[in-house]
Write a protein that holds these residues in place. Structure first.
Motif, mmCIF file in Angstrom:
data_model
loop_
_atom_site.group_PDB
_atom_site.id
_atom_site.type_symbol
_atom_site.label_atom_id
_atom_site.label_comp_id
_atom_site.label_asym_id
_atom_site.label_seq_id
_atom_site.Cartn_x
_atom_site.Cartn_y
_atom_site.Cartn_z
ATOM 1 N N MET A 1 0.846 -1.166 0.000
ATOM 2 C CA MET A 1 0.000 0.000 0.000
ATOM 3 C C MET A 1 0.896 1.236 0.000
ATOM 4 O O MET A 1 1.893 1.290 0.687
ATOM 5 C CB MET A 1 -0.892 -0.025 1.243
ATOM 6 C CG MET A 1 -2.124 0.795 1.079
ATOM 7 S SD MET A 1 -3.355 0.600 2.401
ATOM 8 C CE MET A 1 -4.054 -0.997 2.058
ATOM 9 N N ALA A 2 0.516 2.209 -0.788
ATOM 10 C CA ALA A 2 1.280 3.452 -0.861
ATOM 11 C C ALA A 2 0.379 4.601 -0.433
ATOM 12 O O ALA A 2 -0.808 4.623 -0.762
ATOM 13 C CB ALA A 2 1.766 3.682 -2.285
ATOM 14 N N GLN A 3 0.943 5.550 0.289
ATOM 15 C CA GLN A 3 0.168 6.732 0.645
ATOM 16 C C GLN A 3 0.460 7.834 -0.366
ATOM 17 O O GLN A 3 1.610 8.163 -0.627
ATOM 18 C CB GLN A 3 0.483 7.237 2.053
ATOM 19 C CG GLN A 3 -0.423 8.398 2.422
ATOM 20 C CD GLN A 3 -0.215 8.916 3.815
ATOM 21 O OE1 GLN A 3 0.866 9.347 4.150
ATOM 22 N NE2 GLN A 3 -1.266 8.847 4.609
ATOM 23 N N LEU A 4 -0.609 8.360 -0.955
ATOM 24 C CA LEU A 4 -0.501 9.484 -1.871
ATOM 25 C C LEU A 4 -1.251 10.652 -1.248
ATOM 26 O O LEU A 4 -2.265 10.462 -0.575
ATOM 27 C CB LEU A 4 -1.091 9.145 -3.232
ATOM 28 C CG LEU A 4 -0.410 8.006 -3.996
ATOM 29 C CD1 LEU A 4 -1.147 7.739 -5.296
ATOM 30 C CD2 LEU A 4 1.040 8.344 -4.285
ATOM 31 N N TRP A 17 -4.322 -0.413 -7.363
ATOM 32 C CA TRP A 17 -5.251 0.719 -7.472
ATOM 33 C C TRP A 17 -4.492 1.937 -7.970
ATOM 34 O O TRP A 17 -3.273 1.992 -7.875
ATOM 35 C CB TRP A 17 -5.874 1.030 -6.115
ATOM 36 C CG TRP A 17 -6.910 0.047 -5.665
ATOM 37 C CD1 TRP A 17 -6.720 -1.284 -5.406
ATOM 38 C CD2 TRP A 17 -8.273 0.312 -5.386
ATOM 39 N NE1 TRP A 17 -7.883 -1.854 -4.988
ATOM 40 C CE2 TRP A 17 -8.867 -0.896 -4.968
ATOM 41 C CE3 TRP A 17 -9.064 1.463 -5.444
ATOM 42 C CZ2 TRP A 17 -10.205 -0.996 -4.610
ATOM 43 C CZ3 TRP A 17 -10.401 1.368 -5.087
ATOM 44 C CH2 TRP A 17 -10.962 0.153 -4.674
ATOM 45 N N GLU A 18 -5.224 2.923 -8.473
ATOM 46 C CA GLU A 18 -4.649 4.190 -8.920
ATOM 47 C C GLU A 18 -5.325 5.333 -8.170
ATOM 48 O O GLU A 18 -6.501 5.222 -7.798
ATOM 49 C CB GLU A 18 -4.915 4.422 -10.413
ATOM 50 C CG GLU A 18 -4.098 3.603 -11.330
ATOM 51 C CD GLU A 18 -4.228 4.072 -12.783
ATOM 52 O OE1 GLU A 18 -4.796 5.157 -13.049
ATOM 53 O OE2 GLU A 18 -3.752 3.347 -13.644
ATOM 54 N N ALA A 19 -4.582 6.399 -7.980
ATOM 55 C CA ALA A 19 -5.159 7.617 -7.404
ATOM 56 C C ALA A 19 -4.612 8.817 -8.153
ATOM 57 O O ALA A 19 -3.465 8.819 -8.582
ATOM 58 C CB ALA A 19 -4.833 7.715 -5.918
ATOM 59 N N ASP A 20 -5.445 9.827 -8.315
ATOM 60 C CA ASP A 20 -5.051 11.058 -8.981
ATOM 61 C C ASP A 20 -5.634 12.230 -8.198
ATOM 62 O O ASP A 20 -6.823 12.231 -7.867
ATOM 63 C CB ASP A 20 -5.573 11.062 -10.419
ATOM 64 C CG ASP A 20 -5.054 12.222 -11.238
ATOM 65 O OD1 ASP A 20 -4.013 12.802 -10.876
ATOM 66 O OD2 ASP A 20 -5.694 12.555 -12.252
ATOM 67 N N PHE A 21 -4.788 13.202 -7.868
ATOM 68 C CA PHE A 21 -5.176 14.395 -7.132
ATOM 69 C C PHE A 21 -4.947 15.587 -8.058
ATOM 70 O O PHE A 21 -3.881 15.706 -8.650
ATOM 71 C CB PHE A 21 -4.270 14.595 -5.908
ATOM 72 C CG PHE A 21 -4.357 13.506 -4.877
ATOM 73 C CD1 PHE A 21 -4.931 13.760 -3.643
ATOM 74 C CD2 PHE A 21 -3.849 12.245 -5.120
ATOM 75 C CE1 PHE A 21 -4.995 12.774 -2.677
ATOM 76 C CE2 PHE A 21 -3.913 11.256 -4.157
ATOM 77 C CZ PHE A 21 -4.490 11.526 -2.929
ATOM 78 N N TYR A 22 -5.918 16.473 -8.145
ATOM 79 C CA TYR A 22 -5.703 17.655 -8.976
ATOM 80 C C TYR A 22 -6.657 18.763 -8.579
ATOM 81 O O TYR A 22 -7.590 18.569 -7.813
ATOM 82 C CB TYR A 22 -5.855 17.332 -10.467
ATOM 83 C CG TYR A 22 -7.240 16.895 -10.902
ATOM 84 C CD1 TYR A 22 -8.158 17.815 -11.382
ATOM 85 C CD2 TYR A 22 -7.621 15.554 -10.850
ATOM 86 C CE1 TYR A 22 -9.418 17.425 -11.800
ATOM 87 C CE2 TYR A 22 -8.875 15.152 -11.253
ATOM 88 C CZ TYR A 22 -9.774 16.090 -11.722
ATOM 89 O OH TYR A 22 -11.020 15.699 -12.112
ATOM 90 N N ALA A 46 -9.305 4.473 -8.085
ATOM 91 C CA ALA A 46 -9.957 3.388 -8.818
ATOM 92 C C ALA A 46 -9.130 2.108 -8.737
ATOM 93 O O ALA A 46 -7.912 2.159 -8.589
ATOM 94 C CB ALA A 46 -10.149 3.784 -10.281
ATOM 95 N N ASN A 47 -9.815 0.988 -8.871
ATOM 96 C CA ASN A 47 -9.131 -0.312 -8.867
ATOM 97 C C ASN A 47 -8.863 -0.797 -10.294
ATOM 98 O O ASN A 47 -8.705 -1.989 -10.527
ATOM 99 C CB ASN A 47 -9.932 -1.348 -8.081
ATOM 100 C CG ASN A 47 -11.273 -1.677 -8.705
ATOM 101 O OD1 ASN A 47 -11.726 -0.997 -9.632
ATOM 102 N ND2 ASN A 47 -11.923 -2.708 -8.195
ATOM 103 N N TRP A 48 -8.776 0.117 -11.228
ATOM 104 C CA TRP A 48 -8.505 -0.180 -12.637
ATOM 105 C C TRP A 48 -7.792 1.039 -13.237
ATOM 106 O O TRP A 48 -7.815 2.116 -12.652
ATOM 107 C CB TRP A 48 -9.815 -0.508 -13.374
ATOM 108 C CG TRP A 48 -10.860 0.564 -13.248
ATOM 109 C CD1 TRP A 48 -11.624 0.864 -12.162
ATOM 110 C CD2 TRP A 48 -11.234 1.516 -14.248
ATOM 111 N NE1 TRP A 48 -12.443 1.935 -12.435
ATOM 112 C CE2 TRP A 48 -12.231 2.344 -13.697
ATOM 113 C CE3 TRP A 48 -10.817 1.732 -15.558
ATOM 114 C CZ2 TRP A 48 -12.824 3.378 -14.411
ATOM 115 C CZ3 TRP A 48 -11.415 2.761 -16.267
ATOM 116 C CH2 TRP A 48 -12.401 3.563 -15.698
#
Length: 156
Positions: A1-4, A17-22, A46-48
């Motif tokens: 697990m990574a913290q973003l 999973w992917e995460a995007d912050f903007y 998202a998990n994709w």
């Protein structure tokens, strides 16, 4: 697990999973002949693999979702919304309940999918949590995955 983290929001992102912050470009959302408006945080998890081009609430992405896919959106509204009835709930609305998901709660209903939209305030910041599940029929298992991710979200 990574913290973003970004914009005062942190997410523990599970492997795969992917995460995007903007924040949207203020000039891109300004009305003609009006000064640019201030924009606020948007987070997609998202998990994709998320497509590069997508709207704040997943337009352009949800159409590509498969049965096992989920999209979590945290959308921050302007501080002027603090204290309004829509954002009266103080504190995060999770954990979520599978039976709260409904195909008609989606921004644009798509066959087989299900959604949930919750408005709330945390740290004097008004948010909408919008979650799309690839399968309404599989919502119990998918909501368990969503709740695992939401448990690792912090807002400051």
């Amino acid at each position: 697990m990574a913290q973003l983290a970004g914009h005062g929001i942190a997410v523990e992102v599970p492997a795969g999973w992917e995460a995007d912050f903007y924040r949207r470009d203020p000039s891109a959302v300004a009305l003609r002949d009006a000064p640019p408006e201030e924009t606020y945080a948007v987070v997609h998890v998202a998990n994709w693999p998320l497509p590069a081009e997508r709207g704040d609430f997943g337009g352009g992405a949800v159409e590509l979702m498969e049965r096992s896919d989920v999209l979590i959106v945290l959308f921050e509204y302007s501080p002027e919304n603090l204290g309004t009835a829509l954002f009266a709930r103080v504190g995060t609305p999770w954990p979520l309940v599978a039976d709260e998901f409904d195909p008609h709660q989606m921004q644009r209903p798509l066959p087989g999918q299900s959604g949930l939209q919750q408005f709330f305030t945390v740290a004097d910041r008004p948010f909408c949590l919008y979650v799309v599940l690839g399968s309404h029929l599989d919502r119990r298992a998918l909501v368990a995955e969503v709740n695992d991710v939401l448990a690792g979200v912090t807002i400051s």
